[in-house]
Design a protein around this motif. Structure first.
Motif, mmCIF file in Angstrom:
data_model
loop_
_atom_site.group_PDB
_atom_site.id
_atom_site.type_symbol
_atom_site.label_atom_id
_atom_site.label_comp_id
_atom_site.label_asym_id
_atom_site.label_seq_id
_atom_site.Cartn_x
_atom_site.Cartn_y
_atom_site.Cartn_z
ATOM 1 N N LEU A 1 -101.659 -60.687 38.603
ATOM 2 C CA LEU A 1 -100.972 -61.083 37.377
ATOM 3 C C LEU A 1 -101.945 -61.667 36.359
ATOM 4 O O LEU A 1 -101.908 -61.307 35.169
ATOM 5 N N VAL A 2 -102.828 -62.530 36.807
ATOM 6 C CA VAL A 2 -103.806 -63.147 35.902
ATOM 7 C C VAL A 2 -104.715 -62.087 35.295
ATOM 8 O O VAL A 2 -104.978 -62.093 34.080
ATOM 9 N N ASN A 3 -105.189 -61.155 36.113
ATOM 10 C CA ASN A 3 -106.044 -60.080 35.600
ATOM 11 C C ASN A 3 -105.292 -59.197 34.611
ATOM 12 O O ASN A 3 -105.850 -58.769 33.603
ATOM 13 N N SER A 4 -104.024 -58.923 34.891
ATOM 14 C CA SER A 4 -103.210 -58.128 33.962
ATOM 15 C C SER A 4 -103.085 -58.829 32.621
ATOM 16 O O SER A 4 -103.185 -58.190 31.567
ATOM 17 N N LEU A 5 -102.852 -60.117 32.650
ATOM 18 C CA LEU A 5 -102.731 -60.885 31.408
ATOM 19 C C LEU A 5 -104.058 -60.916 30.663
ATOM 20 O O LEU A 5 -104.112 -60.612 29.462
ATOM 21 N N TYR A 6 -105.117 -61.273 31.356
ATOM 22 C CA TYR A 6 -106.439 -61.394 30.734
ATOM 23 C C TYR A 6 -106.885 -60.067 30.122
ATOM 24 O O TYR A 6 -107.223 -59.985 28.945
ATOM 25 N N ILE A 7 -106.878 -59.008 30.927
ATOM 26 C CA ILE A 7 -107.363 -57.712 30.459
ATOM 27 C C ILE A 7 -106.408 -57.118 29.425
ATOM 28 O O ILE A 7 -106.844 -56.561 28.417
ATOM 29 N N GLY A 8 -105.105 -57.250 29.657
ATOM 30 C CA GLY A 8 -104.119 -56.710 28.721
ATOM 31 C C GLY A 8 -104.177 -57.370 27.360
ATOM 32 O O GLY A 8 -104.117 -56.693 26.325
ATOM 33 N N ILE A 9 -104.307 -58.685 27.348
ATOM 34 C CA ILE A 9 -104.397 -59.408 26.077
ATOM 35 C C ILE A 9 -105.686 -59.042 25.349
ATOM 36 O O ILE A 9 -105.676 -58.686 24.168
ATOM 37 N N PHE A 10 -106.798 -59.105 26.062
ATOM 38 C CA PHE A 10 -108.095 -58.852 25.434
ATOM 39 C C PHE A 10 -108.201 -57.418 24.914
ATOM 40 O O PHE A 10 -108.589 -57.198 23.761
ATOM 41 N N SER A 11 -107.837 -56.444 25.741
ATOM 42 C CA SER A 11 -107.949 -55.044 25.311
ATOM 43 C C SER A 11 -106.944 -54.717 24.202
ATOM 44 O O SER A 11 -107.262 -53.976 23.270
ATOM 45 N N SER B 1 -106.603 -41.459 17.756
ATOM 46 C CA SER B 1 -107.128 -40.976 19.030
ATOM 47 C C SER B 1 -108.423 -41.681 19.409
ATOM 48 O O SER B 1 -108.600 -42.097 20.564
ATOM 49 N N ILE B 2 -109.326 -41.823 18.460
ATOM 50 C CA ILE B 2 -110.603 -42.506 18.726
ATOM 51 C C ILE B 2 -110.345 -43.947 19.171
ATOM 52 O O ILE B 2 -110.941 -44.428 20.132
ATOM 53 N N ALA B 3 -109.452 -44.632 18.465
ATOM 54 C CA ALA B 3 -109.145 -46.018 18.816
ATOM 55 C C ALA B 3 -108.531 -46.104 20.215
ATOM 56 O O ALA B 3 -108.859 -47.001 20.995
ATOM 57 N N HIS B 4 -107.655 -45.171 20.545
ATOM 58 C CA HIS B 4 -107.029 -45.207 21.864
ATOM 59 C C HIS B 4 -107.994 -44.759 22.965
ATOM 60 O O HIS B 4 -107.878 -45.221 24.106
ATOM 61 N N LEU B 5 -108.947 -43.908 22.643
ATOM 62 C CA LEU B 5 -109.999 -43.585 23.615
ATOM 63 C C LEU B 5 -110.865 -44.816 23.884
ATOM 64 O O LEU B 5 -111.303 -45.048 25.015
ATOM 65 N N PHE B 6 -111.104 -45.602 22.853
ATOM 66 C CA PHE B 6 -111.806 -46.885 23.032
ATOM 67 C C PHE B 6 -111.007 -47.779 23.984
ATOM 68 O O PHE B 6 -111.576 -48.400 24.885
ATOM 69 N N TYR B 7 -109.695 -47.817 23.815
ATOM 70 C CA TYR B 7 -108.831 -48.615 24.699
ATOM 71 C C TYR B 7 -108.917 -48.100 26.139
ATOM 72 O O TYR B 7 -109.002 -48.901 27.079
ATOM 73 N N VAL B 8 -108.902 -46.789 26.318
ATOM 74 C CA VAL B 8 -109.023 -46.176 27.645
ATOM 75 C C VAL B 8 -110.316 -46.653 28.313
ATOM 76 O O VAL B 8 -110.323 -47.089 29.465
ATOM 77 N N TRP B 9 -111.408 -46.566 27.576
ATOM 78 C CA TRP B 9 -112.721 -46.976 28.077
ATOM 79 C C TRP B 9 -112.726 -48.470 28.392
ATOM 80 O O TRP B 9 -113.176 -48.890 29.452
ATOM 81 N N LEU B 10 -112.196 -49.250 27.458
ATOM 82 C CA LEU B 10 -112.206 -50.702 27.582
ATOM 83 C C LEU B 10 -111.387 -51.189 28.774
ATOM 84 O O LEU B 10 -111.808 -52.089 29.506
ATOM 85 N N LEU B 11 -110.230 -50.610 28.985
ATOM 86 C CA LEU B 11 -109.355 -51.008 30.087
ATOM 87 C C LEU B 11 -110.092 -50.888 31.420
ATOM 88 O O LEU B 11 -110.102 -51.828 32.225
ATOM 89 N N ALA B 12 -110.719 -49.753 31.651
ATOM 90 C CA ALA B 12 -111.455 -49.546 32.903
ATOM 91 C C ALA B 12 -112.662 -50.480 32.998
ATOM 92 O O ALA B 12 -112.922 -51.068 34.058
ATOM 93 N N MET B 13 -113.401 -50.634 31.894
ATOM 94 C CA MET B 13 -114.591 -51.483 31.905
ATOM 95 C C MET B 13 -114.244 -52.949 32.157
ATOM 96 O O MET B 13 -114.914 -53.618 32.953
ATOM 97 N N LEU B 14 -113.219 -53.441 31.502
ATOM 98 C CA LEU B 14 -112.832 -54.839 31.694
ATOM 99 C C LEU B 14 -112.342 -55.091 33.116
ATOM 100 O O LEU B 14 -112.652 -56.125 33.711
ATOM 101 N N TYR B 15 -111.586 -54.145 33.651
ATOM 102 C CA TYR B 15 -111.104 -54.292 35.028
ATOM 103 C C TYR B 15 -112.283 -54.311 35.998
ATOM 104 O O TYR B 15 -112.363 -55.170 36.875
ATOM 105 N N LYS B 16 -113.207 -53.385 35.831
ATOM 106 C CA LYS B 16 -114.378 -53.318 36.708
ATOM 107 C C LYS B 16 -115.207 -54.593 36.597
ATOM 108 O O LYS B 16 -115.643 -55.157 37.596
#
Length: 152
Positions: free
Chosen positions: A7-17, A129-144
């Protein structure tokens, strides 16, 4: 099973991304005058919600809440599929989860009441699309990144 860290990771990564995606869209709109940020935050076509004149901060909060939900689903699937340590697999998962956002451009631009890009504005769709591709990249990077720092 969902843990406190899930839950904490979902909040942190979701808010930031979500915030970074919103700021990127706002920047794109301010530089190009193409109303992709307005489209991102727009809720005027939703019954009941659309009747209220929401301030931008509240509309932005709605956007961030959606990002938190997407992140929660992303983390849940990453853990259930046991792909937490594979960045390429995390990118694929993030892309698949966010794939509907590309088509959502056409739906949102068609349903919107306020002035937003039309459904066949390919420049706007490109920015979206470019902005959402950035989000795609960011979501995985922040989680990792979050995962590697919490395992130390």
């Amino acid at each position: 099973m969902f843990t406190r860290s899930h839950l904490v990771n979902s909040l942190y990564i979701g808010i930031f991304s979500g915030i970074l995606l919103g700021l990127l869209m706002k920047f794109i709109q301010s530089v190009t005058n193409v109303k992709v940020y307005t489209l991102l935050l727009n809720v005027d076509f939703i019954p009941i919600f659309g009747k209220v004149q929401w301030p931008e901060t509240v509309e932005f909060l709605f956007h961030v809440l959606i990002s938190i939900v997407i992140t929660f689903v992303f983390i849940t699937l990453a853990e259930r599929l046991h792909i937490q340590d594979s960045l390429p697999k995390l990118w694929v998962l993030s892309f698949l989860l966010c794939l509907p956002t590309f088509g959502l451009y056409f739906i949102l631009s068609t349903l919107a009441i306020k002035e937003v890009p039309v459904w066949n504005d390919w420049q706007a769709f490109g920015y979206w699309s470019i902005a959402h591709l950035f989000y795609v990249w960011l979501l995985a990077m922040l989680y990792k990144k979050k995962r590697s720092t919490s395992l130390r």
